[in-house]
Every structure is written in C-alpha cells, then in structure tokens.
Write an enzyme that holds these catalytic residues in place. Structure first.
Site, mmCIF file in Angstrom:
data_model
loop_
_atom_site.group_PDB
_atom_site.id
_atom_site.type_symbol
_atom_site.label_atom_id
_atom_site.label_comp_id
_atom_site.label_asym_id
_atom_site.label_seq_id
_atom_site.Cartn_x
_atom_site.Cartn_y
_atom_site.Cartn_z
ATOM 1 N N LYS A 106 135.037 -43.878 -8.637
ATOM 2 C CA LYS A 106 133.857 -43.025 -8.425
ATOM 3 C C LYS A 106 132.739 -43.870 -7.817
ATOM 4 C CE LYS A 106 132.273 -39.079 -11.189
ATOM 5 N NZ LYS A 106 131.812 -38.648 -12.521
HETATM 6 O O1 G3P Z 1 130.568 -35.778 -14.004
HETATM 7 C C1 G3P Z 1 129.176 -35.654 -13.798
HETATM 8 C C2 G3P Z 1 128.567 -35.059 -15.015
HETATM 9 O O2 G3P Z 1 128.942 -35.817 -16.154
HETATM 10 C C3 G3P Z 1 127.067 -34.978 -14.957
HETATM 11 O O3 G3P Z 1 126.700 -33.983 -15.833
HETATM 12 O O4 G3P Z 1 125.217 -32.813 -17.439
HETATM 13 O O5 G3P Z 1 124.777 -35.236 -16.797
HETATM 14 O O6 G3P Z 1 124.375 -33.381 -15.142
HETATM 15 P P1 G3P Z 1 125.196 -33.849 -16.337
#
Ligand code: G3P
Length: 219
Positions: free
Chosen positions: A83
């Site tokens: 990633k």
């Molecule tokens: O994979 C990306 C994800 O974990 C981000 O999520 O909720 O931190 O925006 P969030």
C-alpha cells in the site's frame, strides 16, 4: 463484489475468516498502531489466515524508502499487496513495483483524476476513501461512479477498492456504483447480512414447527 476486512486485529480476522466470506484484508499505519504489536509480525499472522490480498502500508514518503520497505513486506507472503499513498513518489514506487509483478494498492485517493493516475502507474487496487469525503460534505459515492466510468472508458484493469466505509449503505451503494471490492470494518461486516424481517421470519418458522411437533430425526 469482493469483501475485505479493514483491520489489523488478528483475532477478529481469524473469527471472520472462518465464515469463508473474507476475500482479503487491508491494514494501514493507524490500524497497525491500534494493535500495539510489531507490524511485520501481525502481517505474517494475517497472511497465514487469509489467502486473498493483504494490504501492508509503507511508512516512508520517499521513493527509495518505499522500495526498501516494500521489499520487507513482499518477503512475508505471496498475497501481500504493497500500500502506497497517492503521491508523486508513491506512484513512482507503484510503477516500479507493479512492473516487477508486485500487487500495489494505492491509497488515500480522493479524486477520479488521482485514480486515473494510479491506474496509469499500474495499481492493482485503488482505494478511494468514501467516509472521509462524506465527513467534509462531499459525496464519496460520486467518486466511485466517476472512477468506474474512467476505468471502463479506457479499459484500466485496476480494481476499485471502496475504503473508509462507515455503514451498510456505503457497501450497498459502492456495489451499485460498480466498486470491485469493499474493505469493511468488522462491526459493519456482520451487519451486511442482518435484516429484522429475517430474524422475525425465522422465529415464526421455529415456533410454528415446535407447536406442531415438526422434527427432523438426524440419527
Ligand atoms: O483502509 C482505509 C480505511 O481504514 C480508512 O478508514 O475510517 O480511517 O477513514 P477511516
């Protein structure tokens, strides 16, 4: 739609993977930090549990640093996806890694043009963050639709991995918009199959069967 778990919690992944419904896992530095454990060790355990793509995010922001960290990750298992952030160095690393046959997940995508650039760099996955766009009053689903249109217009094979998912609706509308993958926090993953009428209907079936003495002899 492929369903990935968005977590670095190995115990949670083990539990959900028993269902056979988990197609992959995404992690990121914030999710890794929550474990309080060595990131590489956690990734080794996840890769041993889930046969699908497991995203491991570099911490470096420069090309050389990304390539060095990617080398550490690719030694872990064949199903590791590297990633990288959607930056100039991130896309340079994506191009170099994908040219070498390594699966790359380009993350922190917030525009369709960014997604087009990631596809041109050979990304295997692109991660548009739906929830974080919704958080600032923009429409994350429009982004999924726009990426789908551009990828279909030019035959890009990069898979749209809808991320930053915060609700069952996000999964539903991302699927309707043509996302290839949804990466979903555990609490939401379980809600995908829930419906009150299913529960009510099952309760009624069992009560009727019991009342009428319906049984199934198994031995
Ligand atoms: O994979 C990306 C994800 O974990 C981000 O999520 O909720 O931190 O925006 P969030």
């Amino acid at each position: 739609m492929k369903l990935f778990l968005d977590t670095a919690d190995v115990a949670e992944i083990r539990e959900y993977a028993k269902s056979g419904l988990v197609d992959g896992v995404t992690t990121n530095p914030s999710l890794a930090a929550k474990t309080g454990r060595d990131y590489v060790e956690v990734l080794k355990e996840i890769c041993a549990v889930v046969p699908g793509a497991v995203s491991a995010e570099v911490l470096a922001t420069d090309f050389d640093g990304m390539m060095k960290q990617a080398k550490v990750f690719t030694k872990i298992a064949r199903n590791i996806a590297i990633k990288v952030p959607l930056t100039w160095d991130g896309l340079k690393a994506c191009k170099a890694l994908s040219d070498d046959g390594t699966m790359v997940n380009v993350t922190l995508c917030f525009s369709a043009v960014q997604a087009m650039m990631a596809a041109k760099a050979g990304a295997h996955f692109i991660s548009p963050f739906i929830g974080r766009l919704d958080d600032i009053g923009e429409d994350g689903m429009t982004l999924i639709r726009d990426i789908r249109t551009i990828y279909d217009n030019y035959g890009f094979k990069t898979e749209i991995l809808a991320a930053s998912i915060r609700s069952v609706s996000h999964v539903l509308y991302a699927a309707l918009a043509g996302a290839d993958v949804g990466t979903i926090p555990g609490d939401i993953f379980k809600k995908l199959l829930s419906h009150p009428l299913t529960d009510k209907g099952l309760e009624t079936f069992l009560a009727d069967a019991k009342k009428a003495g319906v049984t199934i002899k198994t031995e």
